[in-house]
Write an enzyme that holds these catalytic residues in place. Structure first.
Site, PDB file in Angstrom:
ATOM      1  N   HIS A  64       0.932  -0.978   0.136  1.00 23.43           N
ATOM      2  CA  HIS A  64      -0.116   0.135   0.103  1.00 23.43           C
ATOM      3  C   HIS A  64       0.934   1.328  -0.129  1.00 23.43           C
ATOM      4  O   HIS A  64       1.966   1.148   0.765  1.00 23.43           O
ATOM      5  CB  HIS A  64      -0.986  -0.110   1.157  1.00 23.43           C
ATOM      6  CG  HIS A  64      -2.239  -0.841   1.017  1.00 23.43           C
ATOM      7  ND1 HIS A  64      -2.811  -1.400   1.837  1.00 23.43           N
ATOM      8  CD2 HIS A  64      -2.752  -1.282  -0.144  1.00 23.43           C
ATOM      9  CE1 HIS A  64      -3.895  -2.227   1.594  1.00 23.43           C
ATOM     10  NE2 HIS A  64      -3.703  -2.069   0.171  1.00 23.43           N
ATOM     11  N   ASP A  66       1.221   4.096   1.344  1.00 19.85           N
ATOM     12  CA  ASP A  66       1.637   4.797   2.444  1.00 19.85           C
ATOM     13  C   ASP A  66       2.763   4.118   3.055  1.00 19.85           C
ATOM     14  O   ASP A  66       3.212   4.894   4.106  1.00 19.85           O
ATOM     15  CB  ASP A  66       0.429   5.351   3.378  1.00 19.85           C
ATOM     16  CG  ASP A  66      -0.208   4.056   3.678  1.00 19.85           C
ATOM     17  OD1 ASP A  66      -0.523   3.016   3.148  1.00 19.85           O
ATOM     18  OD2 ASP A  66      -0.816   3.949   4.870  1.00 19.85           O
ATOM     19  N   HIS A 142      -4.284  -8.399   6.269  1.00 17.91           N
ATOM     20  CA  HIS A 142      -4.525  -6.993   5.783  1.00 17.91           C
ATOM     21  C   HIS A 142      -5.320  -7.461   4.491  1.00 17.91           C
ATOM     22  O   HIS A 142      -5.603  -8.600   3.989  1.00 17.91           O
ATOM     23  CB  HIS A 142      -3.482  -6.282   5.743  1.00 17.91           C
ATOM     24  CG  HIS A 142      -3.669  -4.536   5.291  1.00 17.91           C
ATOM     25  ND1 HIS A 142      -4.739  -3.821   6.126  1.00 17.91           N
ATOM     26  CD2 HIS A 142      -3.145  -3.923   4.497  1.00 17.91           C
ATOM     27  CE1 HIS A 142      -4.621  -2.728   5.687  1.00 17.91           C
ATOM     28  NE2 HIS A 142      -3.930  -2.664   4.737  1.00 17.91           N
ATOM     29  N   HIS A 270       0.167   4.979  12.945  1.00 18.22           N
ATOM     30  CA  HIS A 270      -0.615   4.926  11.858  1.00 18.22           C
ATOM     31  C   HIS A 270      -1.947   5.359  12.103  1.00 18.22           C
ATOM     32  O   HIS A 270      -3.129   4.756  11.737  1.00 18.22           O
ATOM     33  CB  HIS A 270      -0.749   3.261  11.448  1.00 18.22           C
ATOM     34  CG  HIS A 270      -1.288   3.013  10.044  1.00 18.22           C
ATOM     35  ND1 HIS A 270      -2.244   2.770   9.685  1.00 18.22           N
ATOM     36  CD2 HIS A 270      -0.611   2.973   8.830  1.00 18.22           C
ATOM     37  CE1 HIS A 270      -2.601   2.634   8.343  1.00 18.22           C
ATOM     38  NE2 HIS A 270      -1.473   2.750   7.882  1.00 18.22           N
TER      39      HIS A 270
END
Length: 303
Positions: A64, A66, A142, A270
């Site tokens: 991902h 980020d 995830h 996060h």
């Protein structure tokens, strides 16, 4: 021996409120390890006085943006400033293809050797081990394959009792052997046990990095009894259904995981962009696990 973590980015998804996407720098006795590399990581390294060429290993938890979109820029800058030493990169197998495409279309041939190590998102593995340090991965749950990382210090050496060594006039060349457990025989034939000449070492330290994951029991054993646990805490628990939907964790759940795993300290991070103020996340976690801190960009945390 130094073992500490610098927070470079602690925001989820997007930069917000002067918070940057995920990235951390681990300093183990002046060996630097980068954990995730979100957008802006190289500027954060510059801001906090860290020369990027001192980094020897980079660990990417998942793909991902980020967590890795700052990587190409960082690798390119290392090339431009003349890095010569090899760099070890650990991450999901498709990351190699992403980098190859980027460098091919920018006609970039790195001046240094980039050594890629694909991680396995399906099982625990030791990916780096020396006498002083070990790095392991463990699966997280995830939306895409994701791994956590555990960093364990090797067995520490006992400390020499300096006054006694000086009193017995033990030559310096014997000190290393004594610290490794070898007895010392004096010129008169008398034997001094290594245990008599040393102080037992302190326990080895450990750090675990739990990137994006929904709360599941699967990885508790992998982080058991860790000294410092970093765990994503994207939401307050009032949004637990949203956390489950996006396969993330709440601050309360991160604290429950730390308690169940027997962690000594918990570090939250996060954070969702919906939270300008982070104190409510901290208070929610501390209600369950008192020894909790907020990750703060630019701050070092001792393991």
């Amino acid at each position: 021996m130094k073992f500490e973590v610098l927070i470079l980015g602690n925001s989820s998804a997007t930069p917000m409120y002067e918070r940057h996407p995920s990235s951390q720098l681990l300093n183990f006795n002046e060996q630097f390890f980068l954990i995730d590399c979100g957008e802006g990581t190289q500027m954060q390294l510059f801001r906090y006085g860290i020369r990027s060429n001192r980094i020897g290993h980079i660990f990417i938890s998942h793909l991902h943006g980020d967590h890795y979109l700052g990587l190409v820029g960082l690798l390119s800058s290392m090339h431009l400033v003349g890095r010569k030493s090899g760099l070890h990169l650990y991450g999901p197998a498709p990351l190699k293809e992403i980098l190859d495409v980027q460098f091919r279309h920018s006609d970039t041939q790195l001046r240094y050797n980039l050594i890629f190590h694909p991680t396995n998102p399906d099982k625990e593995e030791v990916i780096l081990e020396t006498a002083a340090f070990k790095v392991s991965t463990f699966p997280l749950t995830h939306r895409i394959p994701c791994t956590g990382f555990r960093f364990d210090e090797g067995k520490r050496s006992p400390a020499i009792i300096a006054e006694l060594v000086e009193q017995l006039n033990i030559p310096k060349q014997y000190i290393g052997g004594i610290k490794r457990g070898l007895d010392y025989t004096a010129p008169d034939g008398k034997v001094y046990k290594a245990a008599e000449l040393t102080i037992p070492p302190p326990p080895s330290r450990s750090y675990a990095y739990c990137s994006d994951t929904v709360r599941v029991p699967d990885y508790i054993a992998a982080i058991s009894n860790v000294d410092l646990l970093y765990h994503e805490s994207t939401f307050l628990h009032e949004m637990v259904e949203r956390a489950k939907e996006t396969l993330h964790t709440t601050a309360q759940e991160a604290a429950e995981i730390a308690k169940e795993a027997g962690a000594h300290k918990l570090l939250l991070g996060h954070y969702s962009a919906r939270y300008r103020e982070l104190q409510p996340l901290l208070e929610e976690a501390q209600h369950v696990f008192k020894n909790t801190q907020l990750s703060v960009e630019g701050k070092w945390f001792s393991v």
